[in-house]
Every structure is written in structure tokens, then in C-alpha cells.
Design an enzyme around this catalytic site. Structure first.
Site, mmCIF file in Angstrom:
data_model
loop_
_atom_site.group_PDB
_atom_site.id
_atom_site.type_symbol
_atom_site.label_atom_id
_atom_site.label_comp_id
_atom_site.label_asym_id
_atom_site.label_seq_id
_atom_site.Cartn_x
_atom_site.Cartn_y
_atom_site.Cartn_z
ATOM 1 N N LYS A 136 42.274 43.700 44.064
ATOM 2 C CA LYS A 136 41.699 42.355 44.188
ATOM 3 C C LYS A 136 41.691 41.938 45.658
ATOM 4 C CE LYS A 136 42.179 37.665 42.255
ATOM 5 N NZ LYS A 136 42.987 36.776 41.390
ATOM 6 N N SER A 161 40.475 34.570 37.684
ATOM 7 C CA SER A 161 39.775 34.865 38.919
ATOM 8 C C SER A 161 39.713 36.359 39.256
ATOM 9 C CB SER A 161 40.457 34.130 40.072
ATOM 10 O OG SER A 161 41.781 34.582 40.243
ATOM 11 N N SER A 183 44.846 34.375 35.663
ATOM 12 C CA SER A 183 43.803 35.173 36.309
ATOM 13 C C SER A 183 43.891 36.687 36.141
ATOM 14 C CB SER A 183 43.754 34.854 37.802
ATOM 15 O OG SER A 183 43.069 33.647 37.984
HETATM 16 N N1 GLN Z 1 41.722 29.455 36.236
HETATM 17 C C1 GLN Z 1 42.907 28.915 36.812
HETATM 18 C C2 GLN Z 1 42.536 28.158 38.061
HETATM 19 O O1 GLN Z 1 41.407 28.041 38.335
HETATM 20 C C3 GLN Z 1 43.890 30.010 37.125
HETATM 21 C C4 GLN Z 1 43.496 30.844 38.284
HETATM 22 C C5 GLN Z 1 44.475 31.907 38.625
HETATM 23 O O2 GLN Z 1 45.314 32.318 37.817
HETATM 24 N N2 GLN Z 1 44.424 32.357 39.865
HETATM 25 O O3 GLN Z 1 43.361 27.665 38.766
#
Ligand code: GLN
Length: 490
Positions: free
Chosen positions: A79, A154, A178
Site C-alpha cells: 500500500k 482505503s 481499511s
Molecule cells: N473508512 C474509514 C475512514 O474513512 C476507515 C479508513 C481506514 O481504515 N484507513 O476513515
């Protein structure tokens, strides 16, 4: 062409170590697959085939000498929120334009020591804020099962790469879901470890009290294997735990008779699709048949987890992202008359709308006069959530729920409806607030799209979580692959 690109890491490691297959052949297979599907899926921001080639050749030389590492020859997606020495790291943002780290994140460095073959830096929501990978400044990633749908986020690029055969396994990061939610949307296994088990050094910070790095893999065995390579104390991360790391591969084996499974009522409420509800209920029946004791659990404060998260995470983000000011990293907009104007113009141009929204929300929640009402209150709720989990784990060994209330949604479907987008993580967010480990494994299909089961454990309870996941994986025997009609095909 063979189909090494479709195999598990543990299978390939055996073949490479036995001299039956060369790491270079495995890489060929993955790069060839990338050539055929990447244009449609867009898993990567920065593919790194030359670096991968050199690493695969090194793995083959090491294997010939009998000394190949535990990740040697396994093409991996990383990532793009993890620093990689000499390879640009963008966090899915324009803000870091031109930034090439001079060091590796600890997890990357550890994997390099085990023969890492990195095939590319995977796409992601900007600074890991999002649930669909649509917030990337480099354009969205598509779901390999249905190209009109999102892969989740994400870590959507990481998950899509593994699901599409453009990597064998991947690293993601998980602040509120994410890793687990994209794994669930893409028919994969994804794990968020206990807070502090895996080093955050070199992981670009979103919300430092919630962020963890973890594996995205094709089965539980690969997850256990990769976790064992990532876990362990790192003096470079002051929140890193100095605890012994168990042998997850060994711990994963064995039956789950007598294990106590709790099902938090609060995570089985409204908003679940019929398919998700049925799939999770099917898993509960299977748990009972495997000899587990299944019972409803109540964690009343989970109802407030999403609200608390959307104060705490933006508050921490607004502070963490203050460093992107046009001075030290990446982008600087020219033509400003003074420093303040340069800051403002650079941040206006460099950050996308979701990141700006989080910075404003967080700054507001932390500002004088509002701090107690918002941030202070959210921290109290977080403490209550931690206690709810502690109480539940007095009675239960694991807790289970859906990973996401729905299967993958359509591209663009939730970009205008933020609440709907935020609700994608309603089942995963409590886990980050409590700092506990949780895994998502594929548990069925709805309209041809994969669904995920979330298994949560107590602090440092990874071994139990993996064992339950392994037993359930065997019982479910989920074998579906992306179709060729809507998706990329197997
Ligand atoms: N979807 C959640 C957010 O937008 C979690 C994102 C994540 O785990 N990085 O904050």
C-alpha cells in the site's frame, strides 16, 4: 502460461524452496497477468517491475544455496502509505508529489530481509481516508469481481491486486476497517492486528492511536505466515509492544471445540442486506456444528462507535497532516507573497476534498471551547467501548459479525452520500477504537459478490482468531473466483 499468479504464497514457497519452480517464473506469471488486467483494474499507483525482477533473481540465487527467506519469490503489493526507500510514496495524494523516501518502513525492511519481491505500490484513498478507493488523486481502483463496483478502501489497490492475480499477497493499513472491508469486498482474507503488534514506523500517519499495518491474503494460512513476518517489537515505534510473538502457523491448526463465540447484537442490526445476514447466520450454524458455543452478546456502547471515530480520527488526522505545509515534503505551490499564503495555497491545491473535510472536522473538534464537548466526549465513549469489549471477552473467546453490512457497492454510488460511505465501516470501526485484533474471511456471495465474516479477539489474541478463522474457512470451503462477464475472470 502457467497460473502461478493464482496460487497461495505458502504453496509457491514450497515449490520455490524445493527447486521445482523459480521465483523468476512466478514473477513472469504475475507481470503477465498485470499486463492483461491492470488497465481495467488499476490496482497500482507505481508498478515496480524492475525492482521485482532483481529481487526475484536474488531469491532464486538464495534458494539455490538453500537460504531463501520466508517471503522470497512471492510477488507482493505494498500500500502506497508505507515508505519505500528509493520508490516514490504518494499516499494517493498530490500533496506528496516528488517525494521519494530515504528509508523503508520497518515492515518493508523486515520483509526485505526475508526476500521481498515488491511488484508495486498499491492505490488507496488519499491518506487512507475512505472506504472505496475513489478518493485517490490517481483515479479509482475497480473491483476485480465486477469492474463497475468499488474494491472497498482505503487499501482497495492492495486487495484488488491480490484478487485480480496482480500480486500473491499484499500489505494494507487499517484505521477503521481499511484492510478488512476491502478484503471482504474482494473475496480475500484481511487482518488488523492488535494495536502495537506491528510497527507503524514508516507508515504515514492518519490517526496514530488507531492505525495498524496488516496482511491481505488469499487464505488464513498465508495471513498467519505474513503476520508472523510483520509482528514484533520495534524500538523505532514508541507504541510498539514488547511482547513475545507466538508461532501463528502452529497456533492456527487445531479444532475449536468448546470455544465461546459471542455475536454482538449491535452489529447485527438494521442496514445489513439479506445476503449478509444469511451468510453470517450460516457461519454461526457452522460454528455450532464445529463444537463452539454460540450466544448473543451485548456491547451497548458500540452504537456510538462510528460517532466517536469521526471525532477522534479526524482530530488526530488534523494534527498529523499539519506537517504537509509545502516546506518539508512534496508539493509547493509557487507565486505566494509570504509563507502563510504559500502554506494555504499548497494545502488547497495538494489535498482532495475528503482530506480537507477531515482536517476541518478535526480542527473544529479540537478548538478551544469545543474540545471538551467533542474530543473529550469522544474519548470517554472510546473508554466505554474498550470496557464493553473487556466485559464481553470475560464471557467469550471471540466475537463475530459481518465485516461490512453490504457487498461491494457501485462506483460513484456513495460519493455524494457521506453517511452511507461512513456506514460501510460500522462493524469494523469499534475494533480499532478498542485496539483489539480482527480478521475478515470470505463467507459467501450475494448477487455474485463476495461477503466477509469478521472474527474479533482479545488484545494479543491473534492465535485464537486465526484458529477460529482457519476452522471456519475449512468448513465454508469458499472457492468462488471473479467471473469473466463482469469481472476480470480467474
Ligand atoms: N473508512 C474509514 C475512514 O474513512 C476507515 C479508513 C481506514 O481504515 N484507513 O476513515
Amino acid at each position: 502460461m502457467d497460473s502461478f499468479y493464482d496460487m497461495k504464497a505458502w504453496e509457491l514457497l514450497g515449490l520455490i524452496a524445493g527447486g521445482e519452480v523459480k521465483a523468476a517464473e512466478v514473477l513472469d506469471s504475475v507481470l503477465d497477468r498485470m499486463e492483461r488486467v491492470e488497465e481495467r483494474v488499476h490496482s497500482y499507483i507505481t508498478p515496480t517491475p524492475e525492482e521485482a525482477r532483481a529481487a526475484a533473481d536474488a531469491a532464486d540465487r538464495a534458494a539455490a544455496g538453500g537460504g531463501a527467506g520466508k517471503a522470497a519469490g512471492i510477488p507482493m503489493a505494498v500500500k502506497d502509505v508505507l515508505c519505500t526507500r528509493g520508490v516514490r510514496t504518494t499516499c494517493g495524494s498530490r500533496m506528496l508529489e516528488g517525494y521519494v523516501p530515504v528509508y523503508d518502513a520497518t515492515v518493508v525492511e523486515r520483509l526485505r530481509g526475508e526476500g521481498l519481491v515488491m511488484v508495486g505500490k498499491a492505490n488507496m484513498d488519499e491518506f487512507a481516508m475512505g472506504s472505496s478507493t475513489e478518493n485517490s488523486a490517481f483515479g479509482p481502483t475497480r473491483n476485480p469481481w465486477d469492474l463497475e463496483r468499488v474494491p472497498g478502501g482505503s487499501s482497495g489497490g492492495s486487495a484488488a491486486a491480490v484478487a485480480a492475480g496482480e500480486a500473491i499477497w499484499a500489505l494494507g493499513s487499517d484505521t477503521g476497517g481499511s484492510i478488512r472491508q476491502p478484503a471482504s469486498f474482494c473475496g480475500l482474507v484481511g487482518m488488523k492486528p492488535t494495536y502495537g503488534l506491528v510497527s507503524r514506523y514508516g507508515l504515514v500517519a492518519f490517526a496514530s492511536s488507531l492505525d495498524q499495518v496488516g496482511p491481505i491474503t488469499r487464505d488464513v494460512k498465508d495471513c498467519a505466515l505474513l503476520l508472523s513476518l510483520l509482528a514484533g517489537h520495534d524500538p523505532m515505534d514508541s507504541t510498539s509492544l514488547d511482547a513475545a510473538v507466538p508461532d501463528y502457523l502452529a497456533a492456527m491448526e487445531g479444532d475449536i471445540r468448546g470455544i465461546r463465540v459471542g455475536v454482538p447484537r449491535e452489529l447485527m442490526q438494521e442496514g445489513l442486506t439479506d445476503g449478509v445476514r444469511k451468510a453470517v447466520e450460516g457461519c454461526l450454524d457452522l460454528f455450532a456444528r464445529l463444537g463452539a458455543e454460540v450466544e448473543e452478546a451485548t456491547l451497548p456502547n458500540l452504537d456510538y462507535a462510528l460517532s466517536a471515530y469521526y471525532i477522534i480520527a479526524p482530530a488526530e488526522a488534523s494534527s498529523n497532516l499539519a506537517r504537509f505545509d509545502g516546506v518539508r515534503y512534496g508539493l509547493r505551490v509557487k507565486g505566494a507573497d509570504d509563507m502563510i499564503e504559500m502554506y494555504g495555497r499548497t494545502r488547497a491545491a495538494g489535498f482532495g476534498p475528503e482530506v480537507k473535510r477531515r482536517i476541518m472536522l478535526g480542527t473544529y473538534a479540537l478548538s478551544a471551547g469545543y474540545y471538551e464537548a467533542y474530543y473529550g466526549q469522544a474519548q470517554k465513549v472510546r473508554t466505554l467501548i474498550v470496557r464493553d469489549f473487556q466485559d464481553a471477552f470475560e464471557r467469550f473467546d471471540i466475537l463475530v459479525s459481518p465485516t461490512s453490512p453490504t457487498p461491494a457497492f457501485g462506483l460513484g454510488e456513495r460519493t455524494e452520500d457521506l453517511l452511507a460511505m461512513y456506514l460501510s465501516d460500522v462493524c469494523t470501526i469499534p475494533v480499532n477504537l478498542a485496539g483489539i485484533p480482527a480478521i475478515s474471511i470470505p463467507c459467501g456471495l450475494e448477487d455474485g459478490l463476495p461477503l466477509g465474516l469478521q472474527i474479533m479477539g482479545k488484545v494479543l489474541g491473534e492465535a485464537t482468531v486465526l484458529r477460529a478463522a482457519r476452522a471456519m474457512e475449512e468448513a465454508l470451503s469458499f472457492k468462488a473466483r471473479p467471473g469473466a462477464e463482469k469481472g476480470v475472470g480467474a
